[in-house]
Design a protein around this motif. Structure first.
Motif, PDB file in Angstrom:
ATOM      1  N   GLU A  18     -61.663 -14.173   9.205  1.00  0.00           N
ATOM      2  CA  GLU A  18     -60.949 -13.025   9.922  1.00  0.00           C
ATOM      3  C   GLU A  18     -61.747 -11.535   9.590  1.00  0.00           C
ATOM      4  O   GLU A  18     -62.399 -10.777  10.298  1.00  0.00           O
ATOM      5  CB  GLU A  18     -59.611 -12.787   9.880  1.00  0.00           C
ATOM      6  N   GLU A  19     -61.772 -11.569   8.322  1.00  0.00           N
ATOM      7  CA  GLU A  19     -62.476 -10.278   7.514  1.00  0.00           C
ATOM      8  C   GLU A  19     -64.091 -10.309   7.803  1.00  0.00           C
ATOM      9  O   GLU A  19     -64.677  -9.212   7.569  1.00  0.00           O
ATOM     10  CB  GLU A  19     -62.064 -10.230   6.002  1.00  0.00           C
ATOM     11  N   ASP A  58     -52.539  -8.039   3.285  1.00  0.00           N
ATOM     12  CA  ASP A  58     -53.516  -8.720   4.256  1.00  0.00           C
ATOM     13  C   ASP A  58     -54.386  -9.799   3.854  1.00  0.00           C
ATOM     14  O   ASP A  58     -55.045  -9.884   3.071  1.00  0.00           O
ATOM     15  CB  ASP A  58     -54.543  -7.475   4.098  1.00  0.00           C
ATOM     16  N   ASP A  59     -53.868 -11.036   4.151  1.00  0.00           N
ATOM     17  CA  ASP A  59     -52.913 -11.246   5.313  1.00  0.00           C
ATOM     18  C   ASP A  59     -52.159 -12.222   4.755  1.00  0.00           C
ATOM     19  O   ASP A  59     -51.521 -13.082   5.496  1.00  0.00           O
ATOM     20  CB  ASP A  59     -53.440 -11.535   6.454  1.00  0.00           C
ATOM     21  N   HIS A  98     -54.178 -14.680   9.311  1.00  0.00           N
ATOM     22  CA  HIS A  98     -55.323 -15.213   8.845  1.00  0.00           C
ATOM     23  C   HIS A  98     -55.323 -15.238   7.390  1.00  0.00           C
ATOM     24  O   HIS A  98     -54.838 -14.527   6.419  1.00  0.00           O
ATOM     25  CB  HIS A  98     -56.743 -14.304   8.843  1.00  0.00           C
ATOM     26  N   ASP A 150     -50.665  -9.726  11.188  1.00  0.00           N
ATOM     27  CA  ASP A 150     -51.307  -9.315  10.117  1.00  0.00           C
ATOM     28  C   ASP A 150     -50.998  -7.891   9.425  1.00  0.00           C
ATOM     29  O   ASP A 150     -50.904  -6.943  10.040  1.00  0.00           O
ATOM     30  CB  ASP A 150     -52.702  -9.120  10.806  1.00  0.00           C
TER      31      ASP A 150
HETATM   32 ZN   LIG Z   1     -55.926  -8.735   8.003  1.00  0.00          ZN
END
Ligand SMILES: [Zn+2]
Length: 443
Positions: A187-188, A155-156, A143, A215
């Motif tokens: 994603e987050e 991340d990431d 992501h 990830d």
């Molecule tokens: Zn992540």
């Protein structure tokens, strides 16, 4: 005619239940089938050694660091912001420059009950087609969004750098299977980009064998941690984690790998869950150690370990390349119908249902229904397919196409599970939770 009136009443009752209840599924585990396979055929599990060695060579520090530095320039890459938009454009251009067929999937999604906002984003997909008519697809994703105020290097950014490096290197070779490289946003905010994408491929009946997820793969602050690597996989693909462990030794990475089985019905911490909840097999890669900089302003390149990121990426990309040419001796099974997220009436698919607020997929069946199972594997090696209702065996089919006519008297939520057995003693399973309203008394 009598049945029709009953069905109409049941339909009204069902609608009432859908609106008023948030009933949870009955989960009964079946514990009598084998997980581990000791009959690995080593001759077919490992592909062309020189090809894999060359791929490992081509994945290097400057390649990964270059992508990572570029991505961090756009930070923070919070979904819906200019930075995220720019990062998406950058990834798109990189794939196009590699000469790979690239596509953008625009998505729009409501967060969830914990994050009740509306989001928009883009999933970037690059497809490296198989060198033949094989329709099997492998996915490798990461992501590109980050949280607010964080550079999102590990991340990431780390995973995206690995996906871009994989695309760059693997596009120089030909493979027996198709690979799709995916970079998601959202994603987050609740795995939004990947949920949207996995739903699309599921409804499109794409033959996805495995989804590989990277990830947070570039943090290790002690020498001891530089040797650690975590690989989590869904149960039916656990045999391939054995293969990765062997590649780890064969190509001298010598990581101390810790493994875990990813449960398909518990929400996960990364995009793999968007795929596993549809029953796809998933393998997720993570650095060996907890990164205390995660989601802070300190998640920057200075705090990362680039040689470690490079070594992990080499093993990940080698594992993916190996799978792309693999002669598979294990079955894959999917419940083809009823489909997750649909309403069925008198055995026919009626409509797509909206996701529940608690994020679970829901499937409703009114009246009886045929449970159809699709098996990917050498069909001649399949011995039988078993069908379970709440953990109890109901029917065994030995001939293709595999089907059980589910005509039990049934109300409320129940789990249908299927287990396939091949002649080598390997098994694979898939399940679906269904809200049933079947007033008929069957067997
Ligand atoms: Zn992540």
């Amino acid at each position: 005619m009598k049945i029709k009136i009953i069905n109409l009443i049941i339909l009204i009752v069902t609608c009432f239940f859908i609106i008023n209840t948030n009933s949870t599924a009955t989960i009964i585990k079946i514990d009598n089938f084998s997980i581990h396979d000791n009959n690995l055929n080593f001759f077919s599990l490992y592909q062309d050694i020189s090809k894999i060695s060359e791929i490992i060579q081509l994945v290097n520090e400057s390649l990964l660091l270059g992508y990572l530095e570029d991505l961090v320039e756009f930070s923070p890459r919070t979904t819906g912001t200019f930075g995220c938009e720019k990062a998406g454009e950058y990834i798109y251009e990189k794939f196009v420059d590699m000469g790979i067929e690239t596509k953008i999937y625009n998505w729009e999604s409501f967060g969830n009950k914990y994050n009740p906002r509306f989001f928009r984003g883009k999933s970037i997909e690059a497809t490296l087609k198989s060198n033949n008519k094989n329709e099997e697809i492998i996915i490798f994703n990461a992501h590109y969004d980050s949280v607010k105020r964080s550079p999102g290097a590990d991340d990431d950014g780390s995973g995206v750098a690995a996906v871009l490096a994989a695309a760059f290197v693997l596009s120089k070779f030909e493979f027996n299977r198709t690979i799709k490289f995916l970079c998601f946003s959202g994603e987050e905010e609740g795995l939004l980009g990947s949920k949207n994408y996995s739903k699309y491929v599921y409804e499109n009946d794409d033959t996805i064998l495995v989804e590989f997820n990277a990830d947070m793969i570039g943090y290790a602050d002690t020498e001891e941690d530089e040797n650690k690597f975590r690989i989590y996989g869904t149960q039916d693909i656990d045999w391939y984690v054995d293969v990765i462990e062997n590649l780890n030794i064969q190509y001298d990475f010598n990581f101390d790998i810790s493994r875990r089985i990813l449960s398909e019905d518990s929400s996960g911490g990364s995009d793999y869950y968007s795929f596993s909840r549809y029953g796809y097999e998933a393998i997720a890669f993570f650095e060996g150690q907890w990164n205390q900089n995660m989601h802070t302003k300190n998640d920057n390149i200075e705090n990362m370990n680039i040689p470690y990121l490079t070594k992990i990426s080499k093993l990940i990309i080698a594992s993916i390349a190996n799978f792309l040419d693999l002669e598979i001796n294990h079955p894959f099974v999917y419940i083809e119908s009823p489909k997750k997220g649909f309403l069925y009436f008198e055995g026919r698919e009626i409509k797509k249902l909206k996701d529940k607020k608690d994020d679970q997929l829901r499937t409703i069946v009114i009246d009886e229904v045929g449970i159809w199972v699709d098996v990917f594997s050498d069909i001649n090696s399949i011995e039988k397919v078993e069908f379970y209702y709440n953990g109890r065996i109901q029917y065994t089919d030995t001939d293709y196409p595999y089907k059980w006519q589910m005509n039990k008297l049934s109300f409320f939520n129940h789990r249908i599970e299927t287990i396939v057995y091949d002649s080598k003693g390997n098994t694979a399973s898939d399940w679906i939770d269904i809200l049933f309203f079947n007033p008929r008394i069957g067997n």
